[in-house]
Design a protein around this motif. Structure first.
Motif, PDB file in Angstrom:
ATOM      1  N   GLU A 285       0.814  -1.204   0.000  1.00 56.90           N
ATOM      2  CA  GLU A 285       0.000   0.000   0.000  1.00 56.90           C
ATOM      3  C   GLU A 285       0.854   1.263   0.000  1.00 56.90           C
ATOM      4  OE1 GLU A 285      -0.887   0.313   4.709  1.00 56.90           O
ATOM      5  OE2 GLU A 285      -1.774  -1.323   3.590  1.00 56.90           O
ATOM      6  N   LYS A 286       0.264   2.334  -0.477  1.00 54.82           N
ATOM      7  CA  LYS A 286       0.960   3.615  -0.448  1.00 54.82           C
ATOM      8  C   LYS A 286       0.978   4.128   0.986  1.00 54.82           C
ATOM      9  CE  LYS A 286       1.333   8.052  -2.406  1.00 54.82           C
ATOM     10  NZ  LYS A 286       0.938   9.123  -3.150  1.00 54.82           N
TER      11      LYS A 286
ATOM     12  N   ASN B  72       8.536   6.882  12.265  1.00 52.69           N
ATOM     13  CA  ASN B  72       9.854   7.474  12.020  1.00 52.69           C
ATOM     14  C   ASN B  72       9.779   8.962  11.703  1.00 52.69           C
ATOM     15  OD1 ASN B  72      11.385   5.069  12.298  1.00 52.69           O
ATOM     16  ND2 ASN B  72      10.663   4.431  10.292  1.00 52.69           N
ATOM     17  N   TYR B  73       8.581   9.518  11.596  1.00 56.04           N
ATOM     18  CA  TYR B  73       8.367  10.929  11.289  1.00 56.04           C
ATOM     19  C   TYR B  73       8.273  11.677  12.610  1.00 56.04           C
ATOM     20  CZ  TYR B  73       6.623  14.728   8.283  1.00 56.04           C
ATOM     21  OH  TYR B  73       6.476  15.892   7.586  1.00 56.04           O
TER      22      TYR B  73
ATOM     23  N   TYR C 291      16.807  10.276  -3.509  1.00 54.18           N
ATOM     24  CA  TYR C 291      16.403  10.709  -4.857  1.00 54.18           C
ATOM     25  C   TYR C 291      15.071  10.087  -5.241  1.00 54.18           C
ATOM     26  CZ  TYR C 291      16.174  11.212  -9.872  1.00 54.18           C
ATOM     27  OH  TYR C 291      15.747  11.493 -11.138  1.00 54.18           O
ATOM     28  N   ARG C 292      14.945   8.786  -5.008  1.00 54.19           N
ATOM     29  CA  ARG C 292      13.703   8.092  -5.363  1.00 54.19           C
ATOM     30  C   ARG C 292      12.534   8.629  -4.541  1.00 54.19           C
ATOM     31  NH1 ARG C 292      12.094   1.956  -4.620  1.00 54.19           N
ATOM     32  NH2 ARG C 292      10.264   1.977  -5.927  1.00 54.19           N
ATOM     33  N   PHE C 293      12.756   8.879  -3.261  1.00 53.60           N
ATOM     34  CA  PHE C 293      11.720   9.402  -2.385  1.00 53.60           C
ATOM     35  C   PHE C 293      11.230  10.769  -2.866  1.00 53.60           C
ATOM     36  CE2 PHE C 293      10.721  12.071   1.348  1.00 53.60           C
ATOM     37  CZ  PHE C 293       9.573  11.424   1.771  1.00 53.60           C
TER      38      PHE C 293
ATOM     39  N   GLN D 110       7.094   3.760  -2.195  1.00 55.16           N
ATOM     40  CA  GLN D 110       6.637   2.975  -1.054  1.00 55.16           C
ATOM     41  C   GLN D 110       7.835   2.737  -0.148  1.00 55.16           C
ATOM     42  OE1 GLN D 110       4.774  -0.437  -2.727  1.00 55.16           O
ATOM     43  NE2 GLN D 110       3.186   0.746  -3.718  1.00 55.16           N
ATOM     44  N   CYS D 111       7.893   3.477   0.935  1.00 54.57           N
ATOM     45  CA  CYS D 111       9.051   3.465   1.819  1.00 54.57           C
ATOM     46  C   CYS D 111       9.209   2.120   2.520  1.00 54.57           C
ATOM     47  CB  CYS D 111       8.893   4.579   2.861  1.00 54.57           C
ATOM     48  SG  CYS D 111      10.283   4.696   3.991  1.00 54.57           S
ATOM     49  N   PRO D 112      10.388   1.517   2.433  1.00 60.19           N
ATOM     50  CA  PRO D 112      10.613   0.239   3.108  1.00 60.19           C
ATOM     51  C   PRO D 112      10.758   0.392   4.624  1.00 60.19           C
ATOM     52  CG  PRO D 112      12.604   0.945   1.999  1.00 60.19           C
ATOM     53  CD  PRO D 112      11.538   1.934   1.630  1.00 60.19           C
TER      54      PRO D 112
END
Length: 60
Positions: free
Chosen positions: A3-4, A12-13, A34-36, A43-45
């Motif tokens: 999921e997004k 972690n925020y 860069y990808r983020f 989709q953050c691991p």
């Protein structure tokens, strides 16, 4: 992760009281950053749901 995810619901925020801003507590390498920043469907691991009641439910 299928999921997004949203940084707003990630544990972690973290809020920094000195600067008055939120930031990601995970150290991303150059490629991940860069990808983020460039991918709207990233989709953050490292995403973990900020569920403050998880421990309470586990004790029940």
């Amino acid at each position: 992760m299928a999921e997004k995810t949203s940084c707003d619901t990630c544990s972690n925020y973290i809020y920094d009281e000195d600067t008055g801003e939120y930031f990601c507590d995970v150290n991303l390498d150059e490629d991940e950053m860069y990808r983020f920043l460039s991918d709207t469907f990233y989709q953050c691991p490292y995403y973990r749901l900020d569920d403050e009641y998880r421990i309470v439910r586990h004790q029940m």
